[in-house]
Design a protein around this motif. Structure first.
Motif, PDB file in Angstrom:
ATOM      1  N   GLY A 130      49.639  34.313  55.907  1.00 24.54           N
ATOM      2  CA  GLY A 130      48.882  33.435  55.015  1.00 24.54           C
ATOM      3  C   GLY A 130      47.505  33.956  54.674  1.00 24.54           C
ATOM      4  N   PHE A 133      47.696  36.849  52.224  1.00 20.02           N
ATOM      5  CA  PHE A 133      48.013  36.435  50.855  1.00 20.02           C
ATOM      6  C   PHE A 133      46.805  35.805  50.174  1.00 20.02           C
ATOM      7  CE2 PHE A 133      52.621  35.886  52.399  1.00 20.02           C
ATOM      8  CZ  PHE A 133      52.911  37.199  52.073  1.00 20.02           C
ATOM      9  N   ILE A 134      46.013  35.066  50.936  1.00 16.31           N
ATOM     10  CA  ILE A 134      44.825  34.433  50.357  1.00 16.31           C
ATOM     11  C   ILE A 134      43.833  35.489  49.893  1.00 16.31           C
ATOM     12  CG2 ILE A 134      42.829  32.970  50.891  1.00 16.31           C
ATOM     13  CD1 ILE A 134      44.680  31.420  52.814  1.00 16.31           C
ATOM     14  N   TRP A 136      44.642  38.599  49.052  1.00 20.91           N
ATOM     15  CA  TRP A 136      45.258  39.339  47.950  1.00 20.91           C
ATOM     16  C   TRP A 136      45.270  38.549  46.644  1.00 20.91           C
ATOM     17  CZ3 TRP A 136      50.252  41.665  50.617  1.00 20.91           C
ATOM     18  CH2 TRP A 136      49.862  42.688  51.493  1.00 20.91           C
ATOM     19  N   PHE A 137      45.669  37.284  46.721  1.00 18.95           N
ATOM     20  CA  PHE A 137      45.914  36.506  45.500  1.00 18.95           C
ATOM     21  C   PHE A 137      44.853  35.445  45.221  1.00 18.95           C
ATOM     22  CE2 PHE A 137      50.049  37.920  47.133  1.00 18.95           C
ATOM     23  CZ  PHE A 137      50.529  38.608  46.034  1.00 18.95           C
ATOM     24  N   ALA A 139      42.084  32.205  46.619  1.00 16.49           N
ATOM     25  CA  ALA A 139      42.227  30.870  47.208  1.00 16.49           C
ATOM     26  C   ALA A 139      42.630  29.878  46.127  1.00 16.49           C
ATOM     27  CB  ALA A 139      40.920  30.445  47.877  1.00 16.49           C
ATOM     28  N   THR A 142      48.312  30.204  43.425  1.00 16.42           N
ATOM     29  CA  THR A 142      49.149  31.402  43.503  1.00 16.42           C
ATOM     30  C   THR A 142      49.444  31.784  44.948  1.00 16.42           C
ATOM     31  OG1 THR A 142      48.184  32.212  41.436  1.00 16.42           O
ATOM     32  CG2 THR A 142      49.375  33.799  42.791  1.00 16.42           C
ATOM     33  N   SER A 143      48.430  31.724  45.803  1.00 21.76           N
ATOM     34  CA  SER A 143      48.628  32.064  47.216  1.00 21.76           C
ATOM     35  C   SER A 143      49.616  31.107  47.875  1.00 21.76           C
ATOM     36  CB  SER A 143      47.288  32.020  47.958  1.00 21.76           C
ATOM     37  OG  SER A 143      46.403  32.994  47.456  1.00 21.76           O
ATOM     38  N   VAL A 146      53.107  31.991  46.807  1.00 21.41           N
ATOM     39  CA  VAL A 146      53.541  33.233  47.445  1.00 21.41           C
ATOM     40  C   VAL A 146      53.923  32.984  48.902  1.00 21.41           C
ATOM     41  CG1 VAL A 146      52.771  35.518  48.198  1.00 21.41           C
ATOM     42  CG2 VAL A 146      52.228  34.721  45.896  1.00 21.41           C
ATOM     43  N   ILE A 147      53.179  32.130  49.589  1.00 18.35           N
ATOM     44  CA  ILE A 147      53.534  31.799  50.978  1.00 18.35           C
ATOM     45  C   ILE A 147      54.899  31.113  51.027  1.00 18.35           C
ATOM     46  CG2 ILE A 147      52.902  30.380  52.973  1.00 18.35           C
ATOM     47  CD1 ILE A 147      49.972  30.825  52.190  1.00 18.35           C
ATOM     48  N   GLY A 216      50.668  26.495  53.175  1.00 19.51           N
ATOM     49  CA  GLY A 216      49.680  27.060  52.258  1.00 19.51           C
ATOM     50  C   GLY A 216      48.571  26.078  51.926  1.00 19.51           C
TER      51      GLY A 216
END
Length: 271
Positions: A130, A133-134, A136-137, A139, A142-143, A146-147, A216
Motif C-alpha cells: 500500500g 502504491f501511494i 507511485w500513484f 494519495a 488511483t492508489s 490499484v490496491i 486503501g
C-alpha cells in the motif's frame, strides 16, 4: 396439424417442488428471525445499560446517524466513492486476470517461468504494498483502485489458469485429431468449459475488491466508507463507525447478489 401434447407433472414431482419451496421459505424465515432477534437484543441491552451504547452503539443510534448523513448530503457521496472504486477494481482485476491467464495457458514455457512468482505474490500480504502504491500513484483514488486490483489480480490469474489446465484432455485430443489449431482449441473447448470457473472467480473477486478498497481508504482517502470508519474511530464516534460498517455490509451484499444473478442468467442462457 397435430396438437401439442400437454404433459402434466406427476403427483410426486409436484410434492417434491412444494417441499423445496417450503424448505426455501423456512430458510428465509430463519435468516430473518435471527437478524430480528439479534437487533432487538442489541437495542434492549443497550437501553437497559447491560452494554455501553457509547462503545457498542445501538440500532436506533445507527439509524439516526445514517439519517443525519443523508440530510447532510454525505451518505450517497461516501457510498458512491467506495462503490466506484470497488467496481473499477473488480472489473479491471477480473478482465486483466483472465487475459493474463489466457496468455499463460497459451505458452507453457511462460507458465513455468512465472508460476513461482505468482505463488509468491499470492502469499504476499498486499497491504504491505500500500505505501509503495501511494508513493507511485499519489494519495488519491488511483492508489486505492490499484490496491484493490493488486489484491484480486493474482487470485484471478491462478483461479482461471487452474481451470484452463484442468480442462478435459480427451476433448482437447479429439479436436486436435480433427485438425484444430491452438485458437480453435481455446475457443471451442477450453473457454466454454471454463466459463463457470470465470463466473466463480467473479464471486471471489467481489470480496477481495471490497477488502482492497477499504484497506486503501484506511491508508489514504478523503471520502468513502473506509474514511468514515477511520474518522469515526479517531474522534470516538462509534455510531459513525458502526453505521459505516453496516452500510458497507449492505453494499457488499448487494454487489455479490448482483454477480450471482448475472451468473444465473448466464447459465440459463446456455441451457
Amino acid at each position: 396439424m397435430s396438437k401439442a401434447v400437454d404433459i402434466k407433472p406427476s403427483k410426486e414431482r409436484l410434492e417434491y417442488l412444494r417441499g423445496r419451496r417450503r424448505k426455501k421459505l423456512l430458510i428465509s424465515l430463519a435468516q430473518v428471525m435471527i437478524l430480528i432477534i439479534f437487533v432487538a437484543q442489541w437495542e434492549i441491552t443497550a437501553r437497559l445499560g447491560i452494554i455501553d451504547p457509547f462503545i457498542t452503539s445501538q440500532p436506533t443510534r445507527i439509524i439516526n446517524t445514517i439519517i443525519r448523513l443523508y440530510n447532510e448530503g454525505q451518505l450517497f457521496h461516501h457510498v458512491g466513492v467506495t462503490c466506484l472504486e470497488t467496481v473499477t477494481g473488480f472489473v479491471s482485476g477480473t478482465i486483466l486476470g483472465t487475459f493474463i491467464a489466457v496468455i499463460l495457458w497459451w505458452s507453457e514455457f511462460l507458465t513455468k517461468v512465472l508460476e513461482p512468482y505468482l505463488v509468491v505474490l499470492n502469499s504476499l500480504p498486499k497491504i504491505a504494498l500500500g505505501p509503495i502504491f501511494i508513493v507511485w500513484f499519489g494519495a488519491g483514488i488511483t492508489s486505492i483502485i490499484v490496491i484493490a486490483l493488486a489484491i484480486s489480480l493474482v487470485v484471478s490469474i491462478l483461479e482461471v489458469l487452474h481451470g484452463f489446465a484442468s480442462t478435459d484432455q480427451e476433448q482437447i485430443k479429439l479436436v486436435k485429431t480433427l485438425g484444430a489449431g491452438k485458437l480453435q482449441i481455446f475457443t471451442k473447448v477450453v473457454l466454454p468449459a471454463n466459463l463457470p470457473v470465470i463466473m466463480n472467480s467473479l464471486k471471489i473477486n467481489v470480496g477481495l475488491s471490497w477488502v482492497g478498497v477499504i484497506v486503501g481508504e484506511f491508508l489514504v482517502s478523503r471520502a468513502g466508507l473506509g474514511y468514515l470508519i477511520v474518522y469515526g474511530g479517531q474522534v470516538f464516534q462509534l455510531d459513525l463507525v458502526m453505521s459505516s460498517v453496516i452500510i458497507l455490509c449492505m453494499a457488499a451484499g448487494i454487489m455479490y447478489k448482483a454477480v450471482v444473478l448475472v451468473q444465473q442468467l448466464f447459465l440459463k442462457s446456455r441451457i
